[in-house]
Design an enzyme around this catalytic site. Structure first.
Site, PDB file in Angstrom:
ATOM      1  N   LYS A   1     -17.824  -8.123 -52.676  1.00 56.71           N
ATOM      2  CA  LYS A   1     -18.169  -9.468 -51.850  1.00 56.71           C
ATOM      3  C   LYS A   1     -18.145 -10.468 -53.044  1.00 56.71           C
ATOM      4  O   LYS A   1     -17.889 -11.949 -53.002  1.00 56.71           O
ATOM      5  CB  LYS A   1     -19.408  -9.632 -51.056  1.00 56.71           C
ATOM      6  CG  LYS A   1     -20.616  -9.277 -51.589  1.00 56.71           C
ATOM      7  CD  LYS A   1     -21.679  -9.453 -50.465  1.00 56.71           C
ATOM      8  CE  LYS A   1     -23.169  -9.086 -51.119  1.00 56.71           C
ATOM      9  NZ  LYS A   1     -23.601  -9.959 -52.142  1.00 56.71           N
ATOM     10  N   THR A   2     -18.922 -10.218 -54.164  1.00 62.25           N
ATOM     11  CA  THR A   2     -19.080 -11.116 -55.232  1.00 62.25           C
ATOM     12  C   THR A   2     -17.758 -11.648 -55.859  1.00 62.25           C
ATOM     13  O   THR A   2     -17.750 -12.746 -56.304  1.00 62.25           O
ATOM     14  CB  THR A   2     -20.129 -10.465 -56.339  1.00 62.25           C
ATOM     15  OG1 THR A   2     -21.303  -9.834 -55.776  1.00 62.25           O
ATOM     16  CG2 THR A   2     -20.521 -11.491 -57.390  1.00 62.25           C
TER      17      THR A   2
ATOM     18  N   ASP B   1     -24.079 -16.665 -49.704  1.00 64.16           N
ATOM     19  CA  ASP B   1     -23.964 -15.259 -50.048  1.00 64.16           C
ATOM     20  C   ASP B   1     -25.068 -14.786 -49.031  1.00 64.16           C
ATOM     21  O   ASP B   1     -26.242 -15.253 -48.795  1.00 64.16           O
ATOM     22  CB  ASP B   1     -24.175 -14.951 -51.502  1.00 64.16           C
ATOM     23  CG  ASP B   1     -23.975 -13.648 -51.882  1.00 64.16           C
ATOM     24  OD1 ASP B   1     -23.470 -12.861 -50.928  1.00 64.16           O
ATOM     25  OD2 ASP B   1     -24.327 -12.932 -52.880  1.00 64.16           O
ATOM     26  N   GLU B   2     -25.127 -13.390 -48.687  1.00 63.26           N
ATOM     27  CA  GLU B   2     -26.116 -12.648 -48.039  1.00 63.26           C
ATOM     28  C   GLU B   2     -26.478 -13.238 -46.847  1.00 63.26           C
ATOM     29  O   GLU B   2     -27.683 -13.307 -46.316  1.00 63.26           O
ATOM     30  CB  GLU B   2     -27.470 -12.361 -48.871  1.00 63.26           C
ATOM     31  CG  GLU B   2     -26.943 -11.402 -50.170  1.00 63.26           C
ATOM     32  CD  GLU B   2     -26.677 -10.184 -50.116  1.00 63.26           C
ATOM     33  OE1 GLU B   2     -26.405  -9.399 -48.792  1.00 63.26           O
ATOM     34  OE2 GLU B   2     -26.600  -9.339 -51.158  1.00 63.26           O
TER      35      GLU B   2
ATOM     36  N   GLN C   1     -25.984  -4.786 -42.220  1.00 67.47           N
ATOM     37  CA  GLN C   1     -26.878  -4.619 -43.283  1.00 67.47           C
ATOM     38  C   GLN C   1     -28.101  -5.637 -43.056  1.00 67.47           C
ATOM     39  O   GLN C   1     -28.994  -5.972 -44.050  1.00 67.47           O
ATOM     40  CB  GLN C   1     -26.235  -4.686 -44.863  1.00 67.47           C
ATOM     41  CG  GLN C   1     -25.560  -3.683 -45.118  1.00 67.47           C
ATOM     42  CD  GLN C   1     -24.888  -3.424 -46.525  1.00 67.47           C
ATOM     43  OE1 GLN C   1     -25.945  -3.369 -47.331  1.00 67.47           O
ATOM     44  NE2 GLN C   1     -23.862  -3.821 -46.705  1.00 67.47           N
TER      45      GLN C   1
ATOM     46  N   ARG D   1     -25.855   3.840 -49.790  1.00 67.33           N
ATOM     47  CA  ARG D   1     -26.214   3.572 -51.353  1.00 67.33           C
ATOM     48  C   ARG D   1     -25.521   4.805 -52.262  1.00 67.33           C
ATOM     49  O   ARG D   1     -25.408   4.684 -53.322  1.00 67.33           O
ATOM     50  CB  ARG D   1     -27.717   3.659 -51.446  1.00 67.33           C
ATOM     51  CG  ARG D   1     -28.564   2.683 -51.031  1.00 67.33           C
ATOM     52  CD  ARG D   1     -28.044   1.338 -51.175  1.00 67.33           C
ATOM     53  NE  ARG D   1     -27.137   0.901 -50.046  1.00 67.33           N
ATOM     54  CZ  ARG D   1     -26.360  -0.192 -50.324  1.00 67.33           C
ATOM     55  NH1 ARG D   1     -26.446  -0.720 -51.331  1.00 67.33           N
ATOM     56  NH2 ARG D   1     -25.727  -0.568 -49.101  1.00 67.33           N
TER      57      ARG D   1
END
Length: 679
Positions: free
Chosen positions: A56-57, A246-247, A277, A638
């Protein structure tokens, strides 16, 4: 059988070879179709559903570049909002590889709180604070909020700590709902406790008169300003052509309203997040914000980024099947990039002590077999208390480990002390800072003197700092007390004069003048604790100087601005831990599932998978298992190469052994992906 073993050994290690021998998976990742689509959607509202490990970044970075280089947007009119200073700094750093330094300086890349603070500073003259200087504002943490409320409500709530906590949470909720004290009565027909409304008003007036803000104010005040006054018309629309957030899954009600008001009637934005998430409801985060987008922005474009560049196929298959048990407005599945297929092992253990032994034994065997390091492994758990038994076992086995603690860096007393000195220097109206440091180190100002000083300052409606030099008040004290207070205030005033020219040196001057290190040497008898305390001071000093030395700003950053920048980064403590973990120390990591979000590990162990632990008993009773499932999903994703799970048949609770059931989440995993081991 030997050939099969060799085949899998080679296959697994080829996977590691790709990752570690220069073939970094982030570097080989090129923009896929979904990422390109997200980048090229420039006009109108856009939601990018970025699955775990989907890059995503890279989308945010490339979209900013696209807006500037291809669509000729003015960099000064592009706003990017993140949740942490670390994320904002990473975006700037990665953009520097493509854009010039002059363009980077023009870009507005903030955390939510930093952006809100910028608006407050710009409009401080109309907000009614005691000082019109934005650099004199200071920020309260939760503990300090409770102290203020305790003082204000001592009579009304009879010093009932439980009621105080309820009041604090109620004030937070009202601010999140954008309800000021004046509007609470208008919008809420029935207030359960009339005193709460009265104390909310009293608390708000106290903050304003003492140049104080709490964390909720950093979104609450700006959003109300944008909604009800001319700021957006006068300043905002001239500066906002495109908004990136973001997020998005971590946004609360007030942050969503801030996004809406910034977007205006002609919304051009990209929100990047993952509804699977969303695990911070206790901070106010709302999955509901995904549903609201459809109603509030009918022309919303939705892009699903489902390609995962982190985990193996087996892990992703398990994650997909688990999260499919939640009902979401947007259905997506993460797709594996690496096809290595190591099954997930589930260990059935007798009790928590047996579980710790089984897991540590397995880590040692696995480490030796695959020639790994301890830092390649992490043990994740739902609650902090679960770490204790593993810690005992690790100490017994002499295995190096590192526990990611949940407490904040700012909870350390030495940091509280030094912050209080700096806060008083930039804001003499900060009574909390004054009370903390007036006797650090000892200045022979007793509790009776402080009670009298507080009473008189309250009577004359001035701060404690100004009370110490007020003739109407000082006449009530002995000469020796007056001299001590006068000397302290005179010294603080001298330091204040240095702030505009020597902000970077203030902390060192304070530490040296009060001989803080010498005082700690006398106060702390434990040599290990003393070393840790001094190290914390060095970390604090370094991070503050890094902020004050930032070059990508229009003008030098003053001390007050630097403090606010540092404290408003909600993940400052975590950033320190990450930096520590990224050093060469070869230690096994232990942390909560919440703390693991945003991180990744080669081999992951998730322990304590019983009903009542994960999902947590409170979530089961409150019918909120969906968030617990998302938390499990975060833990699973993770893992980059292998995942191991465990649960206990019995555990002690209040000294009594209880029979436990395996977590429903274990039963929701695909049978073809798991192997059960009854230990």
């Amino acid at each position: 059988m030997l050939l099969v073993y060799v085949y899998f050994y080679i296959k697994i290690n080829f996977f590691y070879l790709i990752i570690f021998l220069g073939y970094n998976y982030k570097n080989i990742m090129k923009l896929n179709i979904a990422q390109k689509k997200a980048i090229h959607l420039i006009h109108g509202p856009c939601l990018v559903l970025a699955g775990a490990g989907s890059g995503k970044t890279s989308v945010i970075i490339n979209k900013i570049i696209q807006l500037i280089n291809i669509y000729q947007y003015d960099p000064a009119k592009i706003i990017t909002i993140t949740f942490t200073n670390k994320a904002a700094d990473e975006i700037r750093w990665r953009l520097l590889h493509v854009l010039s330094n002059d363009i980077i300086k023009k870009l507005s890349i903030f955390t939510f709180h930093a952006f809100g603070l910028k608006i407050i500073r710009k409009e401080i003259k109309i907000l009614g604070f005691s000082s019109s200087s934005s650099s004199s504002l200071t920020l309260l943490n939760n503990y300090e909020q409770l102290r203020v409320l305790k003082d204000l409500a001592s009579i009304d709530l009879n010093n009932n700590i439980n009621l105080l906590k309820v009041l604090l949470n109620q004030i937070k909720e009202w601010k999140n709902l954008l309800l000021s004290p004046k509007s609470v009565h208008l919008h809420i027909k029935k207030i359960l406790n009339e005193k709460f409304f009265y104390l909310y008003n009293k608390y708000t007036n106290f903050l304003t008169s003492h140049n104080l803000l709490d964390f909720d104010d950093l979104i609450f005040i700006p959003t109300l300003l944008l909604k009800i006054i001319y700021w957006l018309e006068r300043v905002g629309k001239k500066k906002i052509q495109y908004l990136l957030v973001d997020e998005y899954q971590d946004t609360n009600h007030s942050q969503y309203e801030l996004i809406k008001v910034l977007s205006g009637n002609d919304p051009n934005f990209t929100l990047v997040g993952d509804d699977d998430q969303s695990i911070y409801s206790w901070r106010g985060a709302r999955p509901k914000n995904f549903y609201l987008l459809k109603d509030d922005f009918p022309k919303l474009n939705v892009v699903k980024m489902e390609q995962n560049y982190r985990s193996s196929g087996c892990i992703l298959k398990a994650a997909n099947q688990l999260i499919s048990n939640n009902s979401n407005i947007f259905n997506k599945k993460i797709i594996f990039y690496f096809s290595v297929w190591q099954k997930i092992h589930i260990f059935v253990t007798l009790n928590e002590i047996h579980e710790a032994k089984v897991i540590i034994d397995h880590i040692k065997i696995h480490k030796n077999l695959y020639k790994k390091k301890f830092k390649d492994y992490v043990i994740l758990y739902r609650n902090n208390y679960q770490a204790k038994i593993f810690e005992f076992e690790l100490i017994y086995r002499n295995i190096p480990y590192y526990i990611h603690e949940g407490n904040s860096f700012f909870d350390n007393s030495e940091i509280k002390d030094l912050l209080a000195y700096l806060r008083l220097i930039v804001n003499p109206y900060d009574d909390l800072a004054f009370l903390r440091i007036i006797n650090v180190p000892r200045r022979k100002i007793g509790s009776v003197t402080l009670i009298k000083l507080k009473t008189l300052a309250k009577k004359f409606k001035i701060s404690l700092f100004h009370a110490c030099i007020d003739e109407r008040i000082m006449c009530f004290f002995k000469k020796n007390t007056i001299l001590i207070l006068h000397n302290f205030i005179t010294w603080i005033k001298k330091i204040m004069l240095l702030v505009p020219r020597k902000s970077k040196k203030i902390l060192d001057l304070v530490i040296k003048k009060i001989d803080y290190i010498g005082w700690l040497n006398i106060k702390i008898k434990d040599s290990m604790l003393l070393m840790k305390t001094i190290k914390n001071i060095k970390i604090f000093s370094k991070w503050l100087n890094n902020i004050l030395n930032k070059k990508n700003t229009e003008k030098p950053i003053m001390l007050g601005d630097g403090l606010l920048h540092l404290i408003t980064d909600q993940n400052f403590h975590q950033n320190i831990k990450k930096k520590h973990l990224n050093k060469t120390f070869d230690k096994l990591r232990l942390m909560t599932l919440h703390a693991s979000k945003g991180l990744e590990f080669l081999v992951v162990y998730i322990v304590g998978l019983e009903e009542g632990t994960l999902p947590h008993q409170k979530s089961i009773l409150n019918n909120n298992v969906s968030e617990e499932r998302r938390l499990m999903y975060v833990g699973i994703t993770r893992a980059r190469q292998q995942l191991f799970l465990s649960f206990c048949k019995k555990k002690k609770k209040f000294g009594i052994k209880e029979n436990l059931q395996p977590s429903r989440f274990l039963l929701e995993l695909p049978r073809s992906s798991v192997v059960w081991f009854n230990k």
